[in-house]
Design an enzyme around this catalytic site. Sequence first.
Site, PDB file in Angstrom:
ATOM      1  N   GLU A 169       0.820  -1.223   0.000  1.00  0.00           N
ATOM      2  CA  GLU A 169       0.000   0.000   0.000  1.00  0.00           C
ATOM      3  C   GLU A 169       0.851   1.269   0.000  1.00  0.00           C
ATOM      4  OE1 GLU A 169      -2.783  -0.510   3.240  1.00  0.00           O
ATOM      5  OE2 GLU A 169      -4.020  -1.827   2.013  1.00  0.00           O
ATOM      6  N   GLU A 181      -5.200  -8.168  -1.355  1.00  0.00           N
ATOM      7  CA  GLU A 181      -5.921  -8.172  -0.071  1.00  0.00           C
ATOM      8  C   GLU A 181      -7.386  -7.922  -0.356  1.00  0.00           C
ATOM      9  OE1 GLU A 181      -4.568  -5.722   3.229  1.00  0.00           O
ATOM     10  OE2 GLU A 181      -2.482  -6.064   2.646  1.00  0.00           O
TER      11      GLU A 181
HETATM   12  C1  BG6 Z   1      -4.553  -3.217   4.918  1.00  0.00           C
HETATM   13  C2  BG6 Z   1      -3.198  -3.590   5.490  1.00  0.00           C
HETATM   14  O1  BG6 Z   1      -4.635  -1.861   4.713  1.00  0.00           O
HETATM   15  O2  BG6 Z   1      -5.664  -3.454   5.718  1.00  0.00           O
HETATM   16  C3  BG6 Z   1      -3.239  -4.783   6.433  1.00  0.00           C
HETATM   17  O3  BG6 Z   1      -2.295  -3.853   4.443  1.00  0.00           O
HETATM   18  C4  BG6 Z   1      -4.419  -4.634   7.361  1.00  0.00           C
HETATM   19  O4  BG6 Z   1      -2.013  -4.868   7.108  1.00  0.00           O
HETATM   20  C5  BG6 Z   1      -5.685  -4.624   6.508  1.00  0.00           C
HETATM   21  O5  BG6 Z   1      -4.490  -5.628   8.344  1.00  0.00           O
HETATM   22  C6  BG6 Z   1      -6.959  -4.612   7.305  1.00  0.00           C
HETATM   23  O6  BG6 Z   1      -6.955  -3.542   8.209  1.00  0.00           O
HETATM   24  P1  BG6 Z   1      -7.214  -3.752   9.754  1.00  0.00           P
HETATM   25  O7  BG6 Z   1      -6.962  -2.438  10.331  1.00  0.00           O
HETATM   26  O8  BG6 Z   1      -8.629  -4.170   9.866  1.00  0.00           O
HETATM   27  O9  BG6 Z   1      -6.270  -4.792  10.198  1.00  0.00           O
END
Ligand code: BG6
Length: 481
Positions: A180, A381
């Site tokens: 990101e 992701e």
């Molecule tokens: C992404 C990150 O932005 O979101 C991850 O790359 C992160 O590391 C994921 O875990 C989900 O966000 P969160 O805050 O719910 O863990």
Amino acid sequence: MEHSQSFPQNFLWGAATAANQVEGAWNLDGKGANLADAMVAGSHDIPRKITLTIDEDKYYYPSHKAIDHYHHYKEDIQLLAEMGVKVYRLSISWARIFPNGNESEPNEKGLQFYANIFKELKRYNIEPLVTIYHNEMPLNLVTEINGWADRKCIDYYVHFATTIMERFKDDVKYWIPFNEINDLTTGVGNWNHGGILNEGTETFQHQVDEPNKRFAALHHQFVASAKTVIAGKKINPNFKFGTMICHITVYPLTCHPDDVLLTQQEDQLRNCFSGDVQVKGYYPYFMKSYFKKNHISFITEEDDFELLKEGTCDFYTFSYYMTNCITNDKNAVQVSGNIMGGAKNPYLQATEWNWQIDPVGLRYTLNHVYDRYQVPIMITENGIGARDIFEDGEIHDDYRIEYYKEHIQQMKLAIEDGVDLIGYTPWTAIDVVSCSTGEMAKRYGFIYVDVDDQGNGTFKRYKKDSYYWYQEVIQTNGANL
Ligand code: BG6
């Protein structure tokens, strides 16, 4: 299960994690503290405190134990293999290899840990996809030079990146220089993405922002990424490098032209800017006027722009969790998001953490980015953070199955639209510590880990219903959803 058409034969079905959210063993075998290790546990309502001096008597720091993947990696990889993944996205902890970030010689025990992981993955024929930098850098670089705000960070990072690329040149083909990378287009990216702690910042959620410093840091990361790609192609010409964008897809809240224009500007700044630099190799025209309008300036070197042109990425990847609406109406109801929130969309439901769920937006986003870059695309992701209920070793997470099913259906439609989508690594393979809240309760995995928000539990692993469901999706190459 419903029947739908299949994905391309060689489609890379997978799953993802990040080192600081799974490994634990924060100070074992020579590892140094990193910035994630200085983040205290929080929740949806309690911001995560940042403490440069780590005080374990006073605070609980979730990354210190995480899910103890460091000691469970064999079991975890075996479970992933049984689920059928073809690719596993993981990150390498910089502070495990260079504890202070600026040593000339690496920590051999740290390298050995990842060598063991790659060996295990090879055993099961799982392709690694390695993120070189995922929300962590050695804490020493934060305290000594304020992270990426200092240009010296480029050399330290490139030394780290080339060390691991040399060492694992026969084990890894797919590399992502930065998770990101566009996080630094927002103030929230200062700390966990930039290693920048401005005076007055006490928590991750409420940071003091200095845009000149922040955009300089982002520029340094672009240059570091380009240098890594150039060096990597010399180490092994078969290496493939991917950008990774936190894609915050935005819609105008109304069709008022002012809302439409503002939405376009948000999209350019948050999403397109960083992808353009890493894939096209140059700063897009709209950033010049953005910098001018916002009185932002930072120092660059002449060679930088040649490097950006030369060191471009081969494929485009992004994270996708939600979409947001943009409006000039200051009274519009707001929702949350990972690097930024936005106005509430009346047509969408949201998770308990107020992230709006939008499967159709994924098809829209896939078309949007493919149209712009025309390179292979991976979704690195995508997932839902939810409070799972654990009963007698079972977890009935039908909401997660529903979420994935609807998103995968839209991926299929995007492929039919003509998008060259080559892979999918949902977030996450196994429960991890949440980045924004530091909770375990905000669970994402296909595999449940028995550990709570304070690090108590047996650390035993259990397969959720979604595990069996995804196993069948992979087995049928997306035909059975
Ligand atoms: C992404 C990150 O932005 O979101 C991850 O790359 C992160 O590391 C994921 O875990 C989900 O966000 P969160 O805050 O719910 O863990």
